[in-house]
Design a protein around this motif. Structure first.
Motif, PDB file in Angstrom:
ATOM      1  N   ARG A 162       0.823  -1.208   0.000  1.00  0.00           N
ATOM      2  CA  ARG A 162       0.000   0.000   0.000  1.00  0.00           C
ATOM      3  C   ARG A 162       0.856   1.257   0.000  1.00  0.00           C
ATOM      4  N   ALA A 163       1.958   1.223   0.757  1.00  0.00           N
ATOM      5  CA  ALA A 163       2.860   2.378   0.778  1.00  0.00           C
ATOM      6  C   ALA A 163       3.478   2.605  -0.596  1.00  0.00           C
ATOM      7  N   GLU A 164       3.793   1.517  -1.284  1.00  0.00           N
ATOM      8  CA  GLU A 164       4.364   1.631  -2.623  1.00  0.00           C
ATOM      9  C   GLU A 164       3.384   2.315  -3.574  1.00  0.00           C
ATOM     10  N   ARG A 165       2.114   1.941  -3.481  1.00  0.00           N
ATOM     11  CA  ARG A 165       1.119   2.576  -4.342  1.00  0.00           C
ATOM     12  C   ARG A 165       0.886   4.025  -3.947  1.00  0.00           C
ATOM     13  N   ALA A 166       0.886   4.303  -2.644  1.00  0.00           N
ATOM     14  CA  ALA A 166       0.603   5.655  -2.172  1.00  0.00           C
ATOM     15  C   ALA A 166       1.713   6.630  -2.539  1.00  0.00           C
ATOM     16  N   THR A 167       2.966   6.174  -2.466  1.00  0.00           N
ATOM     17  CA  THR A 167       4.106   7.058  -2.731  1.00  0.00           C
ATOM     18  C   THR A 167       4.571   7.015  -4.175  1.00  0.00           C
ATOM     19  N   GLY A 168       4.199   5.939  -4.880  1.00  0.00           N
ATOM     20  CA  GLY A 168       4.704   5.778  -6.243  1.00  0.00           C
ATOM     21  C   GLY A 168       6.135   5.287  -6.274  1.00  0.00           C
ATOM     22  N   LEU A 169       6.670   4.910  -5.108  1.00  0.00           N
ATOM     23  CA  LEU A 169       8.054   4.435  -5.023  1.00  0.00           C
ATOM     24  C   LEU A 169       8.073   2.962  -4.640  1.00  0.00           C
ATOM     25  N   SER A 170       8.846   2.169  -5.350  1.00  0.00           N
ATOM     26  CA  SER A 170       9.050   0.792  -4.930  1.00  0.00           C
ATOM     27  C   SER A 170       9.884   0.797  -3.652  1.00  0.00           C
ATOM     28  N   LYS A 171       9.987  -0.349  -3.003  1.00  0.00           N
ATOM     29  CA  LYS A 171      10.774  -0.419  -1.781  1.00  0.00           C
ATOM     30  C   LYS A 171      12.220  -0.033  -2.039  1.00  0.00           C
ATOM     31  N   ARG A 172      12.782  -0.501  -3.152  1.00  0.00           N
ATOM     32  CA  ARG A 172      14.160  -0.165  -3.504  1.00  0.00           C
ATOM     33  C   ARG A 172      14.306   1.327  -3.758  1.00  0.00           C
ATOM     34  N   GLU A 173      13.358   1.900  -4.465  1.00  0.00           N
ATOM     35  CA  GLU A 173      13.423   3.340  -4.753  1.00  0.00           C
ATOM     36  C   GLU A 173      13.294   4.154  -3.479  1.00  0.00           C
ATOM     37  N   TRP A 174      12.432   3.710  -2.570  1.00  0.00           N
ATOM     38  CA  TRP A 174      12.284   4.406  -1.295  1.00  0.00           C
ATOM     39  C   TRP A 174      13.582   4.338  -0.500  1.00  0.00           C
ATOM     40  N   GLN A 175      14.225   3.173  -0.502  1.00  0.00           N
ATOM     41  CA  GLN A 175      15.497   3.026   0.214  1.00  0.00           C
ATOM     42  C   GLN A 175      16.567   3.933  -0.366  1.00  0.00           C
ATOM     43  N   ARG A 176      16.600   4.028  -1.692  1.00  0.00           N
ATOM     44  CA  ARG A 176      17.592   4.915  -2.311  1.00  0.00           C
ATOM     45  C   ARG A 176      17.308   6.374  -1.968  1.00  0.00           C
ATOM     46  N   ALA A 177      16.034   6.744  -1.932  1.00  0.00           N
ATOM     47  CA  ALA A 177      15.671   8.135  -1.638  1.00  0.00           C
ATOM     48  C   ALA A 177      16.077   8.524  -0.220  1.00  0.00           C
ATOM     49  N   PHE A 178      15.937   7.593   0.728  1.00  0.00           N
ATOM     50  CA  PHE A 178      16.255   7.898   2.116  1.00  0.00           C
ATOM     51  C   PHE A 178      17.645   7.415   2.510  1.00  0.00           C
ATOM     52  N   GLY A 179      18.362   6.831   1.554  1.00  0.00           N
ATOM     53  CA  GLY A 179      19.697   6.321   1.832  1.00  0.00           C
ATOM     54  C   GLY A 179      20.658   7.362   2.390  1.00  0.00           C
ATOM     55  N   PRO A 180      20.727   8.567   1.802  1.00  0.00           N
ATOM     56  CA  PRO A 180      21.662   9.582   2.336  1.00  0.00           C
ATOM     57  C   PRO A 180      21.391   9.917   3.805  1.00  0.00           C
ATOM     58  N   HIS A 181      20.124  10.012   4.179  1.00  0.00           N
ATOM     59  CA  HIS A 181      19.795  10.312   5.577  1.00  0.00           C
ATOM     60  C   HIS A 181      20.268   9.188   6.485  1.00  0.00           C
ATOM     61  N   VAL A 182      19.980   7.954   6.091  1.00  0.00           N
ATOM     62  CA  VAL A 182      20.390   6.809   6.909  1.00  0.00           C
ATOM     63  C   VAL A 182      21.909   6.754   7.026  1.00  0.00           C
TER      64      VAL A 182
END
Length: 230
Positions: A162-182
């Protein structure tokens, strides 16, 4: 009186039948989730007046009960699996598969037991496979433990979808987007155990993760069901 004990009404007009009502409700839920289901919307899908549905179903909660029981027919295997472990494994996997076909099921799993005929058949087949392995309280705790794992894992997987559909980001894409913060947070040295998990750990797909966790739970259950050596 439950919805299963209450007889269907007799109308002069062509009867709707609970089966048609349930099928229409499941179709709505499959398309738009539980929030898309109401007696009014089900009636509209069946080209009927909403008041006609109240002869079959009193509340939306009763409709949800009927929907859950209908899906339990998909969970019950056509043939009984082998030993108790296989019975519990098959039930868990078939429940996951049903929830991936009907994501709304994840919102209704857990809580009070489902009491429809299909749900009772699933419970009977499960308990019959464990009969005689231990006292009934131990058997019930074993089934509850596997069910709790299954429900939790399914809800997590569905939430991710559901999060993937809501954000338009796959899990991998979400991880890459937040990777710098982590990376910045881990570089502070405040989270060494977490850093090891991120840098050295592997990330299996959802099906593999579910199967692995289920095997671990079944291993733990086995220690309670298997009598200790003399």
């Amino acid at each position: 009186m439950t919805v299963w004990d209450r007889p269907e009404p007799r109308f002069r007009a062509a009867p709707l039948g609970r089966e048609r009502i349930i099928a229409a409700a499941i179709a709505l839920a499959d398309d738009g989730g539980l929030e898309a289901v109401s007696l009014r919307k089900v009636a509209a899908r069946l080209d009927a007046r909403p008041m006609r549905l109240y002869g079959y179903i009193s509340t939306k909660e009763e409709l949800f009960d009927l929907m859950v029981d209908e899906v339990h027919a998909e969970i019950l295997p056509e043939e009984r699996p082998g030993d108790w472990r296989e019975v519990l494994r098959v039930r868990a996997h078939r429940t996951r598969q049903a929830a991936l076909r009907h994501e709304w099921l994840a919102d209704l799993l857990g809580g009070r037991p489902a009491l429809g005929p299909n749900a009772l058949a699933v419970a009977e087949a499960t308990l019959a496979a464990l009969d005689g392995l231990a006292d009934i309280d131990t058997v019930m705790r074993a089934v509850e433990t596997v069910s709790a794992y299954t429900t939790g894992a399914i809800r997590r997987e569905v939430a991710d979808l559901r999060a993937e559909r809501a954000t338009g980001l796959s899990k991998r894409e979400w991880q890459r987007a937040f990777g710098p913060h982590v990376s910045r947070m881990l570089a502070t040295g405040r989270f060494p155990a977490l850093a090891k998990a991120v840098h050295d750990g592997t990330e299996p797909d959802a099906a593999t993760s579910f199967a692995t966790g289920l095997d671990w739970v079944l291993d733990a259950v086995a220690t309670r069901l298997t009598p200790p050596p003399v």
